[in-house]
Motif scaffolding. Structure first.
Motif, PDB file in Angstrom:
ATOM      1  N   HIS A  17      65.675  61.984  16.058  1.00  0.00           N
ATOM      2  CA  HIS A  17      66.272  62.922  17.015  1.00  0.00           C
ATOM      3  C   HIS A  17      66.993  63.982  16.183  1.00  0.00           C
ATOM      4  CE1 HIS A  17      68.447  64.349  20.595  1.00  0.00           C
ATOM      5  NE2 HIS A  17      69.469  64.484  19.753  1.00  0.00           N
ATOM      6  N   ASP A  27      62.544  65.528  19.357  1.00  0.00           N
ATOM      7  CA  ASP A  27      62.181  64.236  18.765  1.00  0.00           C
ATOM      8  C   ASP A  27      60.910  64.381  17.937  1.00  0.00           C
ATOM      9  OD1 ASP A  27      64.318  63.187  20.108  1.00  0.00           O
ATOM     10  OD2 ASP A  27      63.129  62.220  21.680  1.00  0.00           O
ATOM     11  N   ARG A  40      65.705  66.043  30.755  1.00  0.00           N
ATOM     12  CA  ARG A  40      64.795  64.900  30.661  1.00  0.00           C
ATOM     13  C   ARG A  40      65.413  63.776  31.480  1.00  0.00           C
ATOM     14  NH1 ARG A  40      63.512  62.494  24.736  1.00  0.00           N
ATOM     15  NH2 ARG A  40      65.436  61.384  25.105  1.00  0.00           N
ATOM     16  N   HIS A  82      68.541  66.750  27.157  1.00  0.00           N
ATOM     17  CA  HIS A  82      68.140  66.283  25.822  1.00  0.00           C
ATOM     18  C   HIS A  82      68.437  67.424  24.858  1.00  0.00           C
ATOM     19  CE1 HIS A  82      64.872  65.214  22.765  1.00  0.00           C
ATOM     20  NE2 HIS A  82      65.776  64.261  22.693  1.00  0.00           N
ATOM     21  N   HIS A  93      61.633  57.242  15.725  1.00  0.00           N
ATOM     22  CA  HIS A  93      61.562  58.706  15.714  1.00  0.00           C
ATOM     23  C   HIS A  93      62.864  59.276  15.182  1.00  0.00           C
ATOM     24  CE1 HIS A  93      63.712  58.286  19.596  1.00  0.00           C
ATOM     25  NE2 HIS A  93      64.081  59.558  19.449  1.00  0.00           N
TER      26      HIS A  93
HETATM   27 ZN   LIG Z   1      65.975  62.834  21.139  1.00  0.00          ZN
END
Ligand SMILES: [Zn+2]
Length: 263
Positions: A169, A91, A82, A87, A167
């Motif tokens: 992760h 998410d 990403r 990443h 969010h």
């Molecule tokens: Zn993330």
């Protein structure tokens, strides 16, 4: 008679697997993975380690006790490259203060705050050998070393660290190696693909069944300047599909932070 009683007490103590385990671990209050996978590794980092040569050639991971960390599942970013960076997790959209549950049983290995990345985070080490990482938290509800059951509330979701909106992760690690969570978990169905996986040194993971991309619900968080058309172009879908997924009209106004489903 006295001899029999003494013999019985002796047998109960020596033959009990719990007693033997507790003696081996030195503690009953901190359950550990079922082998010495993590003995000798540093405990003070999120990704703690590890010479790849130490990773077993093939290790069975039992995941049938999985519980989805969030009640409502909207995937906003998947595992992979990403913006030229890896990443290492997935998410999931949330509202600040939403309760986050432990994916499996184990104990809290580490909590902390990482300003440039995870924000407030928690790492849980599980009895099946995995570790899970929960990032961008508002609050950790448990201290390091605390035992957790699968599905137990461990934290409240937030928007801390390097984050463009509230969010979670969520990472899955095995001996410090990140695994694409979708290889293990069907996020659309909120369950694991199968009860046991094998982690192999060469293939990283795992068997047998790839995630079913068609069923998966993927979402985009609206940024300043986004329109239905720009989102549709970005994810190679049509505006009509976006309208259908999100119960919108073609001329609907989008607001910053809104979650738009695109698959
Ligand atoms: Zn993330």
């Amino acid at each position: 008679m006295l001899r029999i009683v003494i013999l019985l007490i002796f047998c109960l103590f020596v033959c009990s697997p719990i007693s033997a385990q507790a003696l081996a671990d030195g503690s009953r209050s901190k359950p550990k993975p079922p082998s010495s996978l993590y003995d000798g590794y540093r405990e003070d980092r999120v990704h703690a380690y590890i010479p790849v040569s130490d990773i077993p050639d093939r290790y069975p991971i039992h995941v049938s006790g999985f519980v989805m960390p969030l009640a409502d599942v909207l995937v906003t970013s998947v595992y992979g490259m990403r913006c030229k960076k890896m990443h290492r997790g997935i998410d999931l959209a949330l509202e600040v203060g939403d309760t986050i549950a432990s994916a499996f049983e184990g104990y809290v290995r580490k909590t902390g705050y990482d300003y440039g990345g995870y924000g407030r985070f928690m790492v849980v080490r599980h009895l099946n050998g995995l570790e899970t990482v929960y990032g961008h938290l508002q609050t950790c509800l448990l201290d390091e070393g605390t035992e957790v059951k699968s599905g137990q509330s461990i934290a409240l979701g937030g928007n801390t660290g390097r984050s463009t909106g509230p969010h979670l992760h969520f990472e899955i690690l095995f001996m410090g190696q990140a695994i694409d969570p979708r290889r293990i978990i069907d996020f659309a169905e909120k369950k694991v693909h199968q009860p046991t996986f094998y982690y192999t040194k060469n293939n990283r993971i795992v068997p047998n069944k790839r995630p079913d991309q068609k069923k998966e619900i993927l979402c985009h968080r609206v940024q300043k300047g986004d329109t239905l058309l720009s989102i549709a172009k970005k994810y190679a879908v049509t505006v009509d599909e976006l309208c259908r997924y999100n119960h919108l009209e073609r001329n609907s106004k989008l607001r910053k932070g809104q979650i738009i489903r695109y698959s």
